[in-house]
Design a protein around this motif. Structure first.
Motif, mmCIF file in Angstrom:
data_model
loop_
_atom_site.group_PDB
_atom_site.id
_atom_site.type_symbol
_atom_site.label_atom_id
_atom_site.label_comp_id
_atom_site.label_asym_id
_atom_site.label_seq_id
_atom_site.Cartn_x
_atom_site.Cartn_y
_atom_site.Cartn_z
ATOM 1 N N ALA A 1 0.198 -1.368 0.130
ATOM 2 C CA ALA A 1 -0.011 0.072 -0.098
ATOM 3 C C ALA A 1 1.131 1.293 -0.381
ATOM 4 O O ALA A 1 2.345 1.033 0.868
ATOM 5 N N ILE A 2 0.234 2.705 -0.983
ATOM 6 C CA ILE A 2 1.307 3.247 -0.686
ATOM 7 C C ILE A 2 0.667 4.711 -0.606
ATOM 8 O O ILE A 2 0.760 4.765 1.120
ATOM 9 N N SER A 3 -0.934 5.101 -0.677
ATOM 10 C CA SER A 3 -1.975 6.390 0.609
ATOM 11 C C SER A 3 -2.652 5.798 0.037
ATOM 12 O O SER A 3 -3.531 5.255 -1.016
ATOM 13 N N CYS A 4 -3.889 6.424 1.204
ATOM 14 C CA CYS A 4 -5.096 6.059 0.783
ATOM 15 C C CYS A 4 -5.585 8.372 1.119
ATOM 16 O O CYS A 4 -5.234 8.642 1.819
ATOM 17 N N ILE B 1 -5.064 12.589 3.530
ATOM 18 C CA ILE B 1 -4.796 11.216 3.349
ATOM 19 C C ILE B 1 -3.803 10.494 4.534
ATOM 20 O O ILE B 1 -3.420 11.071 5.850
ATOM 21 N N SER B 2 -4.530 8.690 4.098
ATOM 22 C CA SER B 2 -3.495 8.596 5.078
ATOM 23 C C SER B 2 -2.484 7.287 4.536
ATOM 24 O O SER B 2 -2.234 7.542 3.315
ATOM 25 N N THR B 3 -0.981 7.846 4.770
ATOM 26 C CA THR B 3 -0.082 7.270 4.710
ATOM 27 C C THR B 3 0.138 5.826 4.984
ATOM 28 O O THR B 3 0.651 5.647 6.125
ATOM 29 N N LEU C 1 -2.008 10.179 -9.183
ATOM 30 C CA LEU C 1 -0.809 9.276 -7.484
ATOM 31 C C LEU C 1 0.435 10.142 -8.298
ATOM 32 O O LEU C 1 0.568 9.555 -9.636
ATOM 33 N N HIS C 2 0.581 11.054 -8.026
ATOM 34 C CA HIS C 2 1.449 11.809 -8.683
ATOM 35 C C HIS C 2 2.518 11.172 -8.367
ATOM 36 O O HIS C 2 3.534 11.458 -6.965
ATOM 37 N N LEU C 3 4.053 10.791 -9.456
ATOM 38 C CA LEU C 3 5.030 9.693 -8.939
ATOM 39 C C LEU C 3 6.456 11.169 -9.286
ATOM 40 O O LEU C 3 7.090 11.357 -10.393
ATOM 41 N N ASP C 4 6.891 11.017 -8.530
ATOM 42 C CA ASP C 4 8.427 12.496 -8.708
ATOM 43 C C ASP C 4 9.595 11.735 -8.145
ATOM 44 O O ASP C 4 9.752 10.552 -7.090
ATOM 45 N N THR D 1 2.189 12.028 -4.356
ATOM 46 C CA THR D 1 1.382 12.421 -3.467
ATOM 47 C C THR D 1 -0.015 12.005 -4.289
ATOM 48 O O THR D 1 -0.096 12.311 -5.377
ATOM 49 N N VAL D 2 -0.890 11.745 -2.988
ATOM 50 C CA VAL D 2 -2.592 11.262 -3.991
ATOM 51 C C VAL D 2 -3.041 11.960 -4.064
ATOM 52 O O VAL D 2 -3.315 13.523 -2.581
#
Length: 131
Positions: free
Chosen positions: A47-50, A57-59, A82-85, A70-71
């Motif tokens: 799991a990543i985030s909810c 946001i739950s991380t 979901l932004h992936l940096d 970042t969700v």
């Protein structure tokens, strides 16, 4: 059966960014807590985030993510993204969104990070990070 659809995956070089999107052709995601998971070859689904209905946001993410992902949700577009940096090769995986219907009286609720807590799933989108 609620069906979710992910998009936005691809092959990128280390350090690049991607934005993954999750949508539903039939249901309003505004009624759902939505989480992102990923599954790398030979590893379990993690799991990543909810993000709750209210935007809380739950991380859950693994330590290696360290704030790079970042969700966020856009209810007008019926999407959760979901932004992936600063992507790294170890971020290569199939990324899934998952949802759980949440009643109006619990707008800040997100289920725990177990896959069994989310009844609705997408088919996944592939992210490959390599030079």
């Amino acid at each position: 059966q609620v069906q979710l659809v992910e998009s936005g995956g691809g092959s990128v070089q280390p350090g690049a960014s991607l934005r993954l999107s999750c949508s539903s052709p039939e249901f309003s995601l505004a009624d759902y807590a939505v989480a992102w998971f990923r599954e790398a070859p030979g590893k379990g689904r993690e799991a990543i985030s909810c993000i709750s209905r209210a935007g809380n946001i739950s991380t859950f993410h693994v330590d290696s993510i360290q704030g790079r992902f970042t969700v966020y949700r856009d209810n007008a577009k019926n999407t959760v993204s979901l932004h992936l940096d600063s992507l790294r090769p170890e971020d290569s995986a199939v990324y899934y969104c998952a949802g759980k219907f949440v009643r109006d009286r619990r707008p800040t609720y997100c289920p725990r990070d177990s896959t069994s807590n989310y009844p609705a799933w997408g088919q996944g989108t592939h992210v490959t990070v390599s030079s």
